[in-house]
Design a protein around this motif. Structure first.
Motif, PDB file in Angstrom:
ATOM      1  N   ILE B   3      -2.636  -6.526   4.810  1.00  0.00           N
ATOM      2  CA  ILE B   3      -3.530  -5.848   3.880  1.00  0.00           C
ATOM      3  C   ILE B   3      -4.899  -5.784   4.538  1.00  0.00           C
ATOM      4  O   ILE B   3      -5.415  -6.798   5.019  1.00  0.00           O
ATOM      5  CB  ILE B   3      -3.597  -6.584   2.525  1.00  0.00           C
ATOM      6  CG1 ILE B   3      -2.230  -6.504   1.831  1.00  0.00           C
ATOM      7  CG2 ILE B   3      -4.697  -5.994   1.641  1.00  0.00           C
ATOM      8  CD1 ILE B   3      -2.139  -7.280   0.534  1.00  0.00           C
ATOM      9  N   THR B  38       4.681  -1.765   4.563  1.00  0.00           N
ATOM     10  CA  THR B  38       4.032  -3.039   4.227  1.00  0.00           C
ATOM     11  C   THR B  38       2.520  -2.995   4.472  1.00  0.00           C
ATOM     12  O   THR B  38       1.826  -3.952   4.125  1.00  0.00           O
ATOM     13  CB  THR B  38       4.608  -4.196   5.072  1.00  0.00           C
ATOM     14  OG1 THR B  38       4.244  -3.997   6.445  1.00  0.00           O
ATOM     15  CG2 THR B  38       6.126  -4.266   4.964  1.00  0.00           C
ATOM     16  N   ARG B  40      -1.126  -1.859   3.734  1.00  0.00           N
ATOM     17  CA  ARG B  40      -2.006  -1.319   2.693  1.00  0.00           C
ATOM     18  C   ARG B  40      -3.440  -1.371   3.208  1.00  0.00           C
ATOM     19  O   ARG B  40      -3.850  -2.366   3.794  1.00  0.00           O
ATOM     20  CB  ARG B  40      -1.889  -2.143   1.406  1.00  0.00           C
ATOM     21  CG  ARG B  40      -0.716  -1.716   0.563  1.00  0.00           C
ATOM     22  CD  ARG B  40      -0.207  -2.742  -0.372  1.00  0.00           C
ATOM     23  NE  ARG B  40       0.829  -2.146  -1.225  1.00  0.00           N
ATOM     24  CZ  ARG B  40       2.047  -1.826  -0.787  1.00  0.00           C
ATOM     25  NH1 ARG B  40       2.390  -2.034   0.458  1.00  0.00           N
ATOM     26  NH2 ARG B  40       2.914  -1.282  -1.625  1.00  0.00           N
TER      27      ARG B  40
ATOM     28  N   PHE C  51       0.545 -15.830  -0.543  1.00  0.00           N
ATOM     29  CA  PHE C  51       0.702 -14.386  -0.662  1.00  0.00           C
ATOM     30  C   PHE C  51       1.873 -14.114  -1.593  1.00  0.00           C
ATOM     31  O   PHE C  51       2.942 -14.687  -1.430  1.00  0.00           O
ATOM     32  CB  PHE C  51       0.979 -13.736   0.705  1.00  0.00           C
ATOM     33  CG  PHE C  51       1.225 -12.258   0.610  1.00  0.00           C
ATOM     34  CD1 PHE C  51       0.263 -11.417   0.062  1.00  0.00           C
ATOM     35  CD2 PHE C  51       2.411 -11.698   1.058  1.00  0.00           C
ATOM     36  CE1 PHE C  51       0.490 -10.047  -0.050  1.00  0.00           C
ATOM     37  CE2 PHE C  51       2.645 -10.332   0.961  1.00  0.00           C
ATOM     38  CZ  PHE C  51       1.669  -9.505   0.409  1.00  0.00           C
ATOM     39  N   SER C  52       1.644 -13.274  -2.572  1.00  0.00           N
ATOM     40  CA  SER C  52       2.739 -12.962  -3.495  1.00  0.00           C
ATOM     41  C   SER C  52       2.811 -11.461  -3.750  1.00  0.00           C
ATOM     42  O   SER C  52       1.804 -10.758  -3.752  1.00  0.00           O
ATOM     43  CB  SER C  52       2.582 -13.710  -4.809  1.00  0.00           C
ATOM     44  OG  SER C  52       1.456 -13.262  -5.509  1.00  0.00           O
ATOM     45  N   VAL C  53       4.035 -11.008  -3.935  1.00  0.00           N
ATOM     46  CA  VAL C  53       4.317  -9.640  -4.370  1.00  0.00           C
ATOM     47  C   VAL C  53       5.154  -9.765  -5.641  1.00  0.00           C
ATOM     48  O   VAL C  53       6.075 -10.584  -5.691  1.00  0.00           O
ATOM     49  CB  VAL C  53       5.104  -8.859  -3.303  1.00  0.00           C
ATOM     50  CG1 VAL C  53       5.420  -7.449  -3.801  1.00  0.00           C
ATOM     51  CG2 VAL C  53       4.338  -8.790  -1.989  1.00  0.00           C
ATOM     52  N   THR C  57       5.672 -15.794  -4.735  1.00  0.00           N
ATOM     53  CA  THR C  57       5.095 -16.059  -3.416  1.00  0.00           C
ATOM     54  C   THR C  57       6.145 -15.794  -2.339  1.00  0.00           C
ATOM     55  O   THR C  57       7.353 -15.845  -2.599  1.00  0.00           O
ATOM     56  CB  THR C  57       4.604 -17.515  -3.290  1.00  0.00           C
ATOM     57  OG1 THR C  57       5.731 -18.395  -3.316  1.00  0.00           O
ATOM     58  CG2 THR C  57       3.616 -17.888  -4.390  1.00  0.00           C
TER      59      THR C  57
ATOM     60  N   ILE F   3      -4.551  -5.021  -6.038  1.00  0.00           N
ATOM     61  CA  ILE F   3      -4.531  -6.050  -4.998  1.00  0.00           C
ATOM     62  C   ILE F   3      -5.599  -7.078  -5.369  1.00  0.00           C
ATOM     63  O   ILE F   3      -6.744  -6.715  -5.642  1.00  0.00           O
ATOM     64  CB  ILE F   3      -4.798  -5.450  -3.607  1.00  0.00           C
ATOM     65  CG1 ILE F   3      -3.629  -4.531  -3.210  1.00  0.00           C
ATOM     66  CG2 ILE F   3      -4.999  -6.543  -2.571  1.00  0.00           C
ATOM     67  CD1 ILE F   3      -3.824  -3.782  -1.909  1.00  0.00           C
ATOM     68  N   THR F  25       0.240 -12.083 -12.366  1.00  0.00           N
ATOM     69  CA  THR F  25       0.977 -10.826 -12.254  1.00  0.00           C
ATOM     70  C   THR F  25       1.413 -10.329 -13.630  1.00  0.00           C
ATOM     71  O   THR F  25       1.263  -9.138 -13.946  1.00  0.00           O
ATOM     72  CB  THR F  25       2.186 -10.997 -11.315  1.00  0.00           C
ATOM     73  OG1 THR F  25       1.701 -11.434 -10.044  1.00  0.00           O
ATOM     74  CG2 THR F  25       2.955  -9.690 -11.140  1.00  0.00           C
ATOM     75  N   GLU F  37       5.944  -4.830  -9.003  1.00  0.00           N
ATOM     76  CA  GLU F  37       6.083  -4.625  -7.544  1.00  0.00           C
ATOM     77  C   GLU F  37       4.772  -4.148  -6.902  1.00  0.00           C
ATOM     78  O   GLU F  37       4.595  -4.236  -5.692  1.00  0.00           O
ATOM     79  CB  GLU F  37       7.169  -3.580  -7.249  1.00  0.00           C
ATOM     80  CG  GLU F  37       8.565  -4.031  -7.590  1.00  0.00           C
ATOM     81  CD  GLU F  37       8.811  -4.004  -9.095  1.00  0.00           C
ATOM     82  OE1 GLU F  37       8.298  -3.073  -9.742  1.00  0.00           O
ATOM     83  OE2 GLU F  37       9.462  -4.915  -9.620  1.00  0.00           O
ATOM     84  N   THR F  38       3.897  -3.572  -7.714  1.00  0.00           N
ATOM     85  CA  THR F  38       2.647  -3.053  -7.147  1.00  0.00           C
ATOM     86  C   THR F  38       1.552  -4.131  -7.071  1.00  0.00           C
ATOM     87  O   THR F  38       0.493  -3.871  -6.514  1.00  0.00           O
ATOM     88  CB  THR F  38       2.095  -1.886  -8.000  1.00  0.00           C
ATOM     89  OG1 THR F  38       1.665  -2.396  -9.269  1.00  0.00           O
ATOM     90  CG2 THR F  38       3.136  -0.812  -8.208  1.00  0.00           C
ATOM     91  N   ARG F  40      -0.123  -7.350  -5.691  1.00  0.00           N
ATOM     92  CA  ARG F  40      -0.156  -8.250  -4.538  1.00  0.00           C
ATOM     93  C   ARG F  40      -1.302  -9.224  -4.729  1.00  0.00           C
ATOM     94  O   ARG F  40      -2.386  -8.821  -5.139  1.00  0.00           O
ATOM     95  CB  ARG F  40      -0.369  -7.461  -3.243  1.00  0.00           C
ATOM     96  CG  ARG F  40       0.930  -6.923  -2.693  1.00  0.00           C
ATOM     97  CD  ARG F  40       0.796  -5.753  -1.795  1.00  0.00           C
ATOM     98  NE  ARG F  40       2.105  -5.398  -1.236  1.00  0.00           N
ATOM     99  CZ  ARG F  40       3.102  -4.857  -1.949  1.00  0.00           C
ATOM    100  NH1 ARG F  40       2.938  -4.584  -3.220  1.00  0.00           N
ATOM    101  NH2 ARG F  40       4.262  -4.592  -1.375  1.00  0.00           N
TER     102      ARG F  40
END
Lengths: 71, 71, 71, 71, 71, 71
Positions: B3, B38, B40, C51-53, C57, F3, F25, F37-38, F40
């Motif tokens: 990122i 991946t 951004r 870091f998480s999506v 994490t 983000i 989240t 999913e969006t 981060r």
């Protein structure tokens, strides 16, 4: 601390910004055991040409999608 | 990940922003071996009074240069 | 300017870091028409629990995948 | 380095921005022993709905205070 | 606010960190007219391969300089 | 997008990090209407000499408090 920076696409309403600030703060307090007064959140908004995924700005992506869907 | 946050002076064109997003993404994919999806990139633009080097804002620097070059 | 902050997962080699710094800088200079000396890049590395999506994490995601693949 | 990002509420004058850039740079040079040329400062301004403390945006806080003080 | 993020090369002493925090805070309070309690400073340190100027990491630059100076 | 960068003092457990990532989240998805999913989240941890309020690092503050409380 915690100090949180949140990057958003432009266009959120005042109501959404107030709601997300409250909700994130509660989420952080509950899980990390900190007092709400210690939680600061900074929001930065980004226009559609100022955010890209996979090398394509959001603006270009929208443009391409509109083209592929016909005029 | 990766990122990337990129700070720019205000005033870039849409074309430049699209070109730099594509070029950085390719640069990152090639050297780090990650997939483009991946990557951004967030761009934040700063006005001439919001960036300084050596304690002088870009706006003040321009002003001083114009003065030293005569009216 | 430009000043670039890049967030990476930990574990990149010195060679990769040198290569990506050179490649991003070239990409930026070519597309924005700036001099290389003006490009600064800061790298921050994040561990797998940092870091998480989608609320998970990277560390938890790996753990879940390993579980679902047996043993 | 050092590279400094400063988040401010919107509304500072040009004079204030120039003064704070000069003062921070001097403070950093004196205490860290670096040359002024190496110090870069980026300012990002945030509107009243883009900064929150304790889950309440600055805008909402002002609104509440005005209400509690009567019209 | 102000909230300040300062990026430094690794290796500053505790004394330097305490001195720079105090000095920046005083600089900000004096020039912007804010109370010290509102000033927060976050320091992030970067290793020599995690900062680059002109496409060359600080580590690589040092290496090159040592080579050019003989053994 | 969104983000999110979250700055924490060092020392959180893996369980806390996983819990806060999930909770933030969910908070964001509920209030902004985005898909998980969006979202981060990047966490950066700061040591006690790398965070200051009112010009005093957390480490110095602790030291002063211990002194004022006697040995």
């Amino acid at each position: 601390m915690p100090i949180i920076e949140m990057h958003l696409m432009t266009g959120r309403s005042v109501e959404q910004k107030r709601a997300v600030a409250a909700a994130i703060t509660e989420a952080v307090c509950t899980t990390l055991g900190v007092k709400a007064e210690t939680v600061r959140i900074l929001v930065t908004e980004h226009g559609s040409e100022d955010f890209s995924v996979a090398g394509m700005t959001a603006g270009l992506r929208t443009e391409r999608q509109q083209e592929s869907e016909g005029i």
